[in-house]
Design a protein around this motif. Sequence first.
Motif, mmCIF file in Angstrom:
data_model
loop_
_atom_site.group_PDB
_atom_site.id
_atom_site.type_symbol
_atom_site.label_atom_id
_atom_site.label_comp_id
_atom_site.label_asym_id
_atom_site.label_seq_id
_atom_site.Cartn_x
_atom_site.Cartn_y
_atom_site.Cartn_z
ATOM 1 N N ARG A 202 0.831 -1.252 0.141
ATOM 2 C CA ARG A 202 0.097 0.043 -0.177
ATOM 3 C C ARG A 202 0.755 1.156 -0.050
ATOM 4 O O ARG A 202 2.065 1.287 0.579
ATOM 5 N N VAL A 203 0.250 2.197 -0.490
ATOM 6 C CA VAL A 203 0.965 3.578 -0.376
ATOM 7 C C VAL A 203 0.466 4.247 0.945
ATOM 8 O O VAL A 203 -0.946 4.497 1.114
ATOM 9 N N ILE A 204 1.304 4.517 1.750
ATOM 10 C CA ILE A 204 0.891 4.996 3.241
ATOM 11 C C ILE A 204 1.407 6.716 3.249
ATOM 12 O O ILE A 204 2.586 6.905 2.958
ATOM 13 N N ILE A 205 0.625 7.344 3.652
ATOM 14 C CA ILE A 205 0.722 8.916 3.630
ATOM 15 C C ILE A 205 0.719 9.294 5.278
ATOM 16 O O ILE A 205 0.065 8.654 6.182
ATOM 17 N N ALA A 206 1.909 10.069 5.586
ATOM 18 C CA ALA A 206 1.934 10.437 6.918
ATOM 19 C C ALA A 206 2.384 11.898 6.995
ATOM 20 O O ALA A 206 3.102 12.315 5.971
ATOM 21 N N GLY A 207 1.795 12.458 8.124
ATOM 22 C CA GLY A 207 2.099 14.002 8.121
ATOM 23 C C GLY A 207 1.435 14.476 9.288
ATOM 24 O O GLY A 207 0.660 14.057 10.054
ATOM 25 N N MET A 208 2.092 15.491 9.827
ATOM 26 C CA MET A 208 1.850 15.996 11.166
ATOM 27 C C MET A 208 0.973 17.454 10.805
ATOM 28 O O MET A 208 1.316 18.043 10.088
ATOM 29 N N GLY A 209 0.118 17.873 11.967
ATOM 30 C CA GLY A 209 -0.529 19.187 11.951
ATOM 31 C C GLY A 209 -1.221 19.215 10.416
ATOM 32 O O GLY A 209 -1.997 18.489 10.143
ATOM 33 N N LYS A 210 -1.039 20.490 9.785
ATOM 34 C CA LYS A 210 -1.755 20.667 8.497
ATOM 35 C C LYS A 210 -1.476 19.844 7.406
ATOM 36 O O LYS A 210 -2.141 19.281 6.644
ATOM 37 N N SER A 211 -0.260 19.497 7.507
ATOM 38 C CA SER A 211 0.349 18.556 6.449
ATOM 39 C C SER A 211 -0.392 17.068 6.735
ATOM 40 O O SER A 211 -0.734 16.386 5.785
ATOM 41 N N GLY A 212 -0.642 16.830 7.877
ATOM 42 C CA GLY A 212 -1.470 15.640 8.101
ATOM 43 C C GLY A 212 -2.795 15.690 7.684
ATOM 44 O O GLY A 212 -3.332 14.739 7.024
ATOM 45 N N HIS A 213 -3.564 16.733 7.679
ATOM 46 C CA HIS A 213 -5.078 17.127 7.077
ATOM 47 C C HIS A 213 -4.784 16.940 5.485
ATOM 48 O O HIS A 213 -5.787 16.147 5.118
ATOM 49 N N ILE A 214 -3.779 17.390 5.134
ATOM 50 C CA ILE A 214 -3.833 17.482 3.488
ATOM 51 C C ILE A 214 -3.450 15.926 3.165
ATOM 52 O O ILE A 214 -3.828 15.297 1.885
ATOM 53 N N GLY A 215 -2.611 15.231 4.021
ATOM 54 C CA GLY A 215 -2.185 13.855 3.464
ATOM 55 C C GLY A 215 -3.425 12.911 3.723
ATOM 56 O O GLY A 215 -3.675 12.060 2.829
ATOM 57 N N HIS A 216 -4.385 13.028 4.598
ATOM 58 C CA HIS A 216 -5.499 12.395 4.557
ATOM 59 C C HIS A 216 -6.516 12.439 3.248
ATOM 60 O O HIS A 216 -6.769 11.551 2.747
ATOM 61 N N LYS A 217 -6.531 13.886 2.795
ATOM 62 C CA LYS A 217 -7.143 13.729 1.401
ATOM 63 C C LYS A 217 -6.382 13.303 0.434
ATOM 64 O O LYS A 217 -7.060 12.479 -0.535
ATOM 65 N N ILE A 218 -5.094 13.282 0.357
ATOM 66 C CA ILE A 218 -4.098 12.501 -0.710
ATOM 67 C C ILE A 218 -4.506 11.159 -0.603
ATOM 68 O O ILE A 218 -4.634 10.488 -1.778
ATOM 69 N N ALA A 219 -4.356 10.828 0.447
ATOM 70 C CA ALA A 219 -4.649 9.129 0.763
ATOM 71 C C ALA A 219 -6.066 8.660 -0.071
ATOM 72 O O ALA A 219 -6.093 7.955 -0.524
ATOM 73 N N ALA A 220 -6.988 9.466 0.499
ATOM 74 C CA ALA A 220 -8.250 9.298 -0.196
ATOM 75 C C ALA A 220 -8.357 9.249 -1.459
ATOM 76 O O ALA A 220 -9.179 8.378 -2.137
ATOM 77 N N THR A 221 -7.629 10.108 -2.196
ATOM 78 C CA THR A 221 -7.692 10.339 -3.570
ATOM 79 C C THR A 221 -7.067 9.330 -4.208
ATOM 80 O O THR A 221 -7.469 8.656 -5.260
ATOM 81 N N LEU A 222 -5.790 8.852 -3.802
ATOM 82 C CA LEU A 222 -5.011 7.627 -4.229
ATOM 83 C C LEU A 222 -5.974 6.328 -4.281
ATOM 84 O O LEU A 222 -6.079 5.561 -5.341
ATOM 85 N N ALA A 223 -6.616 6.300 -2.912
ATOM 86 C CA ALA A 223 -7.387 5.028 -3.010
ATOM 87 C C ALA A 223 -8.483 5.004 -3.720
ATOM 88 O O ALA A 223 -8.912 4.070 -4.311
#
Length: 329
Positions: free
Chosen positions: A51-72
């Motif tokens: 799997r492609v796993i996205i990780a990030g803290m703070g605001k980067s984490g919020h953006i990371g959630h969306k990127i992971a959802a878009t990839l999936a």
Amino acid sequence: MKQLHDNQRHELITNAKQVITDELSAIQSLTERFDEQFVDACQIILDCKGRVIIAGMGKSGHIGHKIAATLASTGTPSFFVHPSEALHGDLGMITKQDVLIPISNSGSTDELVTLCSVVKRQGTKLIAMTGNPDSLLGKLADYHINIGVSKEACPHDLAPTSSTTATLVMGDALAVSLLKARSFTPEDFARSHPAGRLGKRLSILVSDLMHSGEEMPTALPEETLEKAILVMTGKQFGATLVVDSQRNLLSVFTDGDLRRAFESGTDLKRSSLADVIKIGCHRIQESSLAVEALSQMQSKKIMVLPVVNSHDEPVGIIHMHDLLKAGIV
């Protein structure tokens, strides 16, 4: 509440426009970042067995959630892992078969640096998305995608604004590039969005919605209009399929046909369906998409369609209301 004076109202609009201008500039600068590093990063993801796993803290984490959802949702299996939680028990979610994409504008977020150091030792590939290629994460990663911006849209150059927008756009660029490389189709998209309107339009078949068996209104051509009315009323479709003794579909008799027969003075008790129908009618295969039934109904301005099998035998009927209820319209 204190009312804003005209100058303050104008200033609000001016400031808002400046934010858009600054963020557009940040996005535009990304077009110069697509180099061999980006291509190699795409190749690693395409070759990924996990799997492609996205990780990030703070605001980067919020953006990371969306990127992971878009990839999936576009053909690249992906999920988000919070770095702190990974370091406190969730590290087992990341295997050497996976690809980890840490997101950090500075490239030096402690939790991400620690996480990447640990998983790299087990063989997990790293694609860092940072604003600084020479940062700790930039040097630690196998590949680096530059998301740096010259300044934030925040007037103090502090609040993550342009940088988070640039990160989100770069994530979309990555997802769509992979989508096209995989030849990901609308039908593939529908399979991951079965409850959405698009998913329904691309996955629900006529056979899923049609009324068949005892629910299907049918009448023989020699039967009287009066009897056909009873069938139409009982089945509540506003129409009946006219079939011969071998169950061949001849026509469709609708409430519109009935109204015209009544207006012309036709004797409903004595006249048969054969006296008023025209042989031939629109129909649709049971294996067709429901959206195709919608298209045909709209173009022909009709409310019902006979449904036939591969041998052109009537097997059901579908009404515009069925498409409405299913969310196809």
